[in-house]
Design an enzyme around this catalytic site. Sequence first.
Site, PDB file in Angstrom:
ATOM      1  N   ASP A  16      -4.752  -6.079  -0.847  1.00  0.00           N
ATOM      2  CA  ASP A  16      -4.743  -6.734  -2.155  1.00  0.00           C
ATOM      3  C   ASP A  16      -5.526  -5.902  -3.167  1.00  0.00           C
ATOM      4  O   ASP A  16      -6.485  -5.222  -2.803  1.00  0.00           O
ATOM      5  CB  ASP A  16      -5.374  -8.131  -2.008  1.00  0.00           C
ATOM      6  CG  ASP A  16      -5.032  -9.044  -3.170  1.00  0.00           C
ATOM      7  OD1 ASP A  16      -4.211  -8.656  -4.026  1.00  0.00           O
ATOM      8  OD2 ASP A  16      -5.596 -10.152  -3.223  1.00  0.00           O
ATOM      9  N   ASN A  65       5.963 -13.421  -3.379  1.00  0.00           N
ATOM     10  CA  ASN A  65       5.957 -12.251  -4.272  1.00  0.00           C
ATOM     11  C   ASN A  65       7.230 -12.117  -5.122  1.00  0.00           C
ATOM     12  O   ASN A  65       7.250 -11.381  -6.107  1.00  0.00           O
ATOM     13  CB  ASN A  65       5.717 -10.948  -3.495  1.00  0.00           C
ATOM     14  CG  ASN A  65       4.282 -10.766  -3.045  1.00  0.00           C
ATOM     15  OD1 ASN A  65       4.003 -10.094  -2.058  1.00  0.00           O
ATOM     16  ND2 ASN A  65       3.336 -11.371  -3.767  1.00  0.00           N
TER      17      ASN A  65
HETATM   18  C1  FPP Z   1      -1.246  -6.727  -3.745  1.00  0.00           C
HETATM   19  O1  FPP Z   1      -1.708  -6.115  -4.919  1.00  0.00           O
HETATM   20  C2  FPP Z   1      -0.356  -5.892  -3.027  1.00  0.00           C
HETATM   21  C3  FPP Z   1       0.897  -6.207  -2.636  1.00  0.00           C
HETATM   22  C4  FPP Z   1       1.991  -6.791  -3.440  1.00  0.00           C
HETATM   23  C5  FPP Z   1       1.250  -5.921  -1.230  1.00  0.00           C
HETATM   24  C6  FPP Z   1       0.938  -4.531  -0.762  1.00  0.00           C
HETATM   25  C7  FPP Z   1       1.817  -3.486  -1.336  1.00  0.00           C
HETATM   26  C8  FPP Z   1       1.544  -2.166  -1.218  1.00  0.00           C
HETATM   27  C9  FPP Z   1       0.371  -1.656  -0.471  1.00  0.00           C
HETATM   28  C10 FPP Z   1       2.405  -1.145  -1.896  1.00  0.00           C
HETATM   29  C11 FPP Z   1       3.777  -1.029  -1.390  1.00  0.00           C
HETATM   30  C12 FPP Z   1       3.916  -1.088   0.057  1.00  0.00           C
HETATM   31  C13 FPP Z   1       4.797  -0.375   0.767  1.00  0.00           C
HETATM   32  C14 FPP Z   1       4.904  -0.591   2.222  1.00  0.00           C
HETATM   33  C15 FPP Z   1       5.641   0.651   0.158  1.00  0.00           C
HETATM   34  P1  FPP Z   1      -1.569  -6.979  -6.223  1.00  0.00           P
HETATM   35  O2  FPP Z   1      -0.423  -6.462  -7.006  1.00  0.00           O
HETATM   36  O3  FPP Z   1      -1.493  -8.437  -5.871  1.00  0.00           O
HETATM   37  O4  FPP Z   1      -2.937  -6.660  -6.915  1.00  0.00           O
HETATM   38  P2  FPP Z   1      -3.739  -7.596  -7.918  1.00  0.00           P
HETATM   39  O5  FPP Z   1      -4.161  -8.815  -7.126  1.00  0.00           O
HETATM   40  O6  FPP Z   1      -4.887  -6.746  -8.332  1.00  0.00           O
HETATM   41  O7  FPP Z   1      -2.810  -7.933  -9.036  1.00  0.00           O
END
Ligand code: FPP
Length: 229
Positions: A16, A65
Amino acid sequence: MSKNKNYLRHLAIIMDGNGRWAKERGYIRTKGHEKGADVIRDITQYCAEHETIETVTLYAFSTENWKRPKYEVDFLMKLLDKWLKGELETYHKFGARFETVGNIEGFSPKLQETIASIKEQTAHHTNVTQILALNYGSREEIAKAATRLANRKEAITEESLGNELNTPYTDVDLMVRTSGEVRLSNFLLWQLSYTEFFFTETLWPDFTPTELEDIINQYINRNRRFGGV
Ligand code: FPP
């Protein structure tokens, strides 16, 4: 059964903080996802080289998501496809097997094909199994498993339901969530019953194998009682 109570076989991570990482630097959110995808490689290498870790499950895309802006969802789908194709070499190099949990039928046929192909080409690797949770929601996983058992008129017990889940890969020993959020977000609710939790303020794109090692060292010193004394 684990050799001792703190034997680490299954690590799970809620990755996250990609969006905040990007925002802090004045980038668009998707830049954080790109950097976050690179970190997965470093962590997988660490797990493959670790003596006892057999499985690392990473929360990459939840059923919730889809609520994100369309451009971000589209970006994540494209990134996943491109990233997986590029990762094949890494999986071979580290002896890592690629698996998924979640409803990948919800993805485009092209992405489903890529996922199936990488799974097939890495199925023989034994250093570590990397499971990406994709379009995954734990309540749905449990409800569907219970429905399958009921349809087959089989008894619903802890054992039968546990085995019917799509992740019967053993209970999780250690769960880490990055970015300072302290919640489970519908991740592996069944499998986390006796898990040790660690929450770090570090945003996922800044997470490193060194920090993971530090967390594992703390985990080893925890007193896991599993309800005993
Ligand atoms: C959360 O960050 C992350 C995700 C949506 C899941 C993890 C995704 C990745 C590590 C990148 C893509 C993965 C692959 C396998 C290609 P957020 O967007 O919720 O961050 P925030 O809470 O700061 O908004």
